[in-house]
Scaffold this active site. Structure first.
Site, PDB file in Angstrom:
ATOM      1  N   GLY B  22      -9.209  16.716  -2.876  1.00 36.60           N
ATOM      2  CA  GLY B  22      -9.602  15.337  -3.136  1.00 36.60           C
ATOM      3  C   GLY B  22      -9.580  15.155  -4.635  1.00 36.60           C
ATOM      4  N   CYS B  23      -9.471  13.938  -5.108  1.00 30.58           N
ATOM      5  CA  CYS B  23      -9.193  13.790  -6.521  1.00 30.58           C
ATOM      6  C   CYS B  23      -9.518  12.409  -7.055  1.00 30.58           C
ATOM      7  CB  CYS B  23      -7.708  14.003  -6.810  1.00 30.58           C
ATOM      8  SG  CYS B  23      -7.102  15.561  -6.243  1.00 30.58           S
ATOM      9  N   ALA B  24      -9.441  12.326  -8.392  1.00 33.12           N
ATOM     10  CA  ALA B  24      -9.407  11.025  -9.067  1.00 33.12           C
ATOM     11  C   ALA B  24      -8.136  10.960  -9.885  1.00 33.12           C
ATOM     12  CB  ALA B  24     -10.614  10.886  -9.979  1.00 33.12           C
TER      13      ALA B  24
END
Lengths: 505, 376, 147
Positions: B22-24
């Site tokens: 998961g990330c930004a």
């Protein structure tokens, strides 16, 4: 001479408390197992000719009949099983090749059962097919490696590439080649109609295209096999696609034989052969003794259809199937159908059916990998065949690399077949593998169509559920996506060939 | 071994397992070519601190090496001086090296173990071009980069484009940005990434952006079609060694846009096509185009949730999966296009955007350097 | 009105229609009881006709101008004014067999129930008559057809 060593295969038991003497069983058995004893005013049975098709037991309104495997007749022996001893007796008495039908019934390892699918958890949302679109549309045919477009200054994009002929399937499941002749008119009609209703394709086999089936030709693939029965230019041009049949999973290297007694007026007209003559398909095509000959036939068929139809090649899964499939693609095949060792047949020598060929799982994986290694996977679609028993088998085949699958046995079972493996006798009590008019009318084509359509619908819904679970909403994202398969109980060698990891990896 | 790698994230460590995280993401492009320091992008990605977990952060910057604008710039990490020596010998065999230096860094307490970080500016040797007369320079460079990544122990190429570079490592992106002294670079386009790996625990090379040639990809999501995308790319000679979605996305862009010469919008249609139900309602010409793309590029369809910012010399693409399963916001102000996972990350560095919107699934947001802007 | 129609090309001659008709008109409505103990005094109202390979199930056609009704001297045969079904009242029947003789298709029989006639009543109370419901090959259909 009386065949005194051959014991019956089955034991028919009748529960006299339940039997109402309605004689339905008597009327339904084409093998004369049941009879009405006028004097005793009751129905009785004689197990000797029972083939275990369960027609009587299914139609018995009180479920008074049960069919058992014949109780042990031999001293137990892990090597010389009753089946093998019986086979020797039969041959000792008859002296011929033992025949059988349907797919291999040996307990060969079914690799589908050793493959398990993936599903999303946390990192990737699963998709609910009841709420979100889920796409199964599949194209079969040769595809270019790239699409060329030209973009005008105003941003208008024009397509420069032309796509060759394709079959568009609403679901990646088609009906295998089953000829009119090997199966009845009503069974053939049911398959053609169901293919149309479900937006997929039925395959004529080497049976020609009866005039009544021609309205369904848009949903039919026609076969050109070694006997060339029923082939003319209309046959080729009416169909959606043409398939050259080289081999069949149940009998690699073997031809076919439709006995003369089945060749009635309609079949004779459809196959374009004289009435009541044997329809013999040679083992090889006598104009294909090598790969370059295959290329000539492929292009002859493409010429005859003005390059407007996909032309495919069906081969049985034999040891070097990957190289053969690659050759077929390079020879110009737009799709390659591969039929595994468990594939069905209307008649084959038992020894061939049971011992020749390799499982479709390994063959399919090997072919898909080989075509990718050679960079020619785009040039042809792969159709897998050879015993798909459930949507689970189908989706695993797609993940291994199949574009679509052929189902034959499953389709017959949907129409009532009980896998008694006596198709070659012509006395199919279910009205499927017979030309006897009293038997063929037992399959109502409306019912057959409905049941086949239901099966395709049910499997398609299940495939959508499984796709959604994996977080995939278009079938092409699963095709060849072996990341979504894991193996259990397989050796390194099998895992390697299948191109998958072991569960837990 | 199992215990060692926890202390060993600065080493090259590509696990044979599909990566997911998961990330930004955040990025912007000044279409007028205006350059600015890395300060704003660090603040933007820092605002989404909780979308990462400190196991990966990185940046891509374009227009930062005008003095070597015609040279391929390789950003490299090495585990050991030996790895560096082997790699440099390999590079010297194919390239003329104009300049080579360590990537400047700053000592930070939070960035503990670090690999050797090096950059070199190179051009292809004439004899190498002759040998591969059927390939473009980009093809040859890509081939050499893939060789280093795949075959040289302890060496990994972060980026290999012209006048651009990727800066990444294990840590929170704001720390990584300061570690690399990004405030000292001037770029017309910046992207950033904060990583929250769920299985492949981070190592320096595994952080985003993923770079090949002048492509850089920052990505949030998990591509469920990964297995087939990877095998599809193998057809065209791409070796996916990283087991990451980001890698396949980068290669797909390279294949469709650079090699197959598809316009960006068309390439995006192939990777995130409309549903068949929509296609059937399209005007004939468009329907033919999209149907053909789906039939031919089925293996390039990116399925599953993702939002991604793909950058290349002169342009930036913000792009969502076709049913928008991951967040992505876009905004415009004057000559700048912003794309980020969260609106706040844009507003923090852009007062009063003129336009701010949530792009539809599958619909690319494209920013391009204006043609009159000289890149050098 | 809905009538039963036979598709002779699909009739497999199993006679399950007869069995289920009898059960439906039995007291017990249980197949084994009906077909053993009650069988001797219940008549299946449908009969499968056979000639070589051709078979089909025949039952009262519920004619628009029923000859049987015209011939019945006791008023045992009537037409239900609402449904149009031709009904037979065993209590009024004297067993003169005029209906049998006048029926053009031979769908009325001497009943086993007593000295009375017996004929199809389209299974009053069921949505679909038992013979249609239980035909394994859907060779019987219950539907409205324009004449």
């Amino acid at each position: 001479m009386r065949k005194w060593l051959v014991e019956p295969d089955f034991l028919v038991e009748r529960d006299l408390d339940r039997c109402i003497n309605c004689q339905v069983c008597v009327r339904q058995c084409a093998n004369d197992v049941h009879y009405y004893d006028e004097e005793g005013e009751l129905v009785a049975s004689d197990s000797e000719h029972c083939v275990g098709c369960h027609r009587c037991a299914t139609l018995c309104p009180t479920k008074a009949i049960s069919i058992q495997e014949a109780p042990l007749q031999f001293r137990p022996n892990g090597n010389w099983t009753a089946e093998r001893i019986r086979a020797v007796y039969k041959q000792a008495e008859g002296g011929g090749i033992l025949l059988t039908a349907m797919g291999n019934d040996r307990p060969l390892p079914v690799l589908w059962d050793s493959l398990l699918l993936n599903a999303s958890q946390v990192t990737n949302p699963s998709i609910d097919p009841l709420r979100e679109p889920m796409e199964l549309v599949t194209f079969l045919g040769r595809k270019p490696d790239r699409v060329k477009v030209s973009a005008a200054a105003d941003g208008h994009v024009r397509l420069e590439t032309q796509l060759g002929p394709q079959l568009r399937l609403q679901t990646p499941i088609m009906f295998s080649a089953m000829s009119y002749g090997s199966i009845s008119y009503n069974a053939s009609l049911s398959l053609a109609r169901a293919a149309r209703e479900a937006g997929t394709f039925a395959n004529s086999g080497e049976g020609g295209l009866h005039r009544d089936f021609r309205p369904y030709a848009d949903n039919m693939i026609v076969q050109v096999a070694s006997g060339r029965f029923g082939v003319d230019v209309d046959y080729l041009n009416l169909a959606a696609a043409v398939e050259i049949k080289i081999g069949q999973g149940a009998k690699p290297g073997i031809g076919g034989h439709l006995p003369a007694e089945k060749v009635d007026a309609e079949i004779s007209a459809t196959r374009m052969i004289p009435e009541r003559t044997d329809a013999l398909s040679p083992a090889p095509h006598h104009d294909i003794y090598s790969i370059e000959d295959l290329r000539q036939l492929i292009f002859a068929l493409k010429e005859a259809t003005r390059y407007g139809k996909p032309v495919g090649v069906k081969i049985s899964a034999v040891h070097n199937v990957a190289a053969i499939a690659s050759g077929c693609v390079r020879a110009g095949a737009d799709f390659v159908s591969i039929d595994g060792v468990r594939g069905g047949t209307g008649a084959a020598p038992t020894v061939i059916r049971d011992h020749v060929g390799i499982p479709i799982e390994l063959a399919l994986a090997a072919v898909d990998s080989r075509l990718r290694e050679e960079g020619i996977r785009n040039q042809a679609s792969i159709v897998a065949a050879g015993s798909f028993r459930s949507s689970g088998d189908v989706i695993k085949a797609i993940a291994l690399g199949a574009d679509a699958v052929y189902i034959g046995t499953a389709a017959l079972v949907a129409m009532g077949c009980h896998l008694c493996q006596r198709c070659y006798t012509g006395k199919c009590n279910w009205g499927i593998a017979t030309q006897d008019p009293t038997l063929t009318k037992r399959l109502n084509p409306d019912v057959g169509t409905r049941r086949l359509t239901n099966l395709l619908r049910g499997w398609s819904l299940e495939i959508k559920e499984m796709l959604g679970g994996m977080g995939i909403n278009a079938i092409e994202s699963l095709r060849g996506n072996r990341e979504h398969l894991r193996g259990v109980g397989l050796g390194d060698r099998e895992l390697n060939i299948l191109g998958i990891k072991a569960a837990g990896e | 071994m199992q215990d060692v790698w926890r202390e060993d994230r600065h080493r090259k460590w590509i696990r044979d397992e599909k990566d997911s995280s998961g990330c930004a993401i955040s990025g912007f492009i000044h279409e007028d070519g205006r350059r600015e320091s890395g300060d704003a992008i660090i603040r933007s990605i820092e605002s989404m601190h909780d979308r990462g977990n400190g196991l990966g952060g990185g940046f891509a910057a374009y227009g930062i090496y005008p003095q070597f604008a015609e040279h391929y710039c390789l950003h490299l990490m090495y585990d050991t001086p030996q790895a560096q020596q082997v790699t440099e010998e390999f590079i010297a065999a194919s390239f003329d090296v104009a300049h080579s230096e360590p990537i400047p860094t700053r000592t930070l307490e939070v960035i503990r173990r670090r690999p050797l970080l090096w950059r070199c500016f190179v051009t292809l040797k004439a004899e190498v071009r002759d040998r591969h007369y059927d390939l473009t320079d980009d093809d040859i460079v890509a081939m050499q980069v893939m060789h280093i990544n795949r075959a040289i122990d302890g060496a990994f190429v972060f980026s290999s484009g012209r006048n651009m570079g990727c800066f990444k490592g294990v840590g929170y992106p704001e720390d990584i940005g300061r570690f690399f002294r990004l405030e000292e670079y001037e770029a017309y386009m910046w992207t950033a990434h904060a990583r929250f790996p769920t299985n492949t625990t981070g190592w320096w090379g595994g952080a985003h952006p993923f770079g090949l040639l002048d492509w850089a990809v920052v990505h949030n999501g998990e591509v469920s079609s990964y297995g087939i995308n990877r095998r599809y790319l193998a057809n065209f000679g791409y070796h996916c060694t990283m087991h990451t979605d980001t890698e396949v996305i980068a290669y797909l862009f390279d294949l469709l846009i650079r090699k197959h010469a598809l316009p960006i919008e068309v390439a995006c249609l192939a990777m995130a096509p409309p549903l068949w139900s929509e296609i059937e309602r399209m005007p004939d010409e468009q329907r033919d185009l999209v149907s053909m793309l789906r039939a031919v590029y089925g293996g390039a369809l990116l399925n599953g949730p993702f939002s991604v910012v793909v950058t290349f010399t002169g342009g930036m693409i913000g792009f969502n999966d076709r049913i928008k399963l991951r967040p992505m916001v876009a905004a415009r102000k004057n000559h700048t296009l912003y794309v980020a996972s969260e609106e706040a990350a844009i507003r923090l560095i852009c007062d009063d955007p003129q336009q701010i919107w949530h792009p539809r699934g599958g619909e690319p947001v494209i920013g391009r350097l204006r043609q009159e802007v000289a890149l050098a | 009105m809905k009538r039963i129609f036979a598709k002779e090309h699909l009739c497999i001659g199993c006679r399950l229609c007869e069995v289920h008709c009898l059960v439906q008109h039995s007291k017990s409505k249980r197949i084994i009881t009906a077909m053993t103990r009650e069988k001797s005094h219940i008549t299946p109202r449908v009969r499968v006709q056979e000639s070589g390979q051709v078979t089909f199930a025949l039952q009262c056609r519920h004619c628009e101008r029923p000859r049987c009704l015209e011939a019945c001297m006791t008023g045992a045969i009537t037409r239900d004014p609402k449904t149009g079904i031709i009904l037979h009242d065993a209590d009024k029947c004297v067993g003169c067999w005029m209906c049998l003789m006048s029926c053009p298709v031979g769908a009325i029989q001497r009943g086993r129930e007593g000295h009375v006639a017996s004929k199809c009543d389209l299974c009053q109370g069921l949505d679909v008559p038992a013979c249609v419901e239980n035909c394994p090959n859907e060779a019987l259909v219950f539907e409205e057809r324009s004449r």
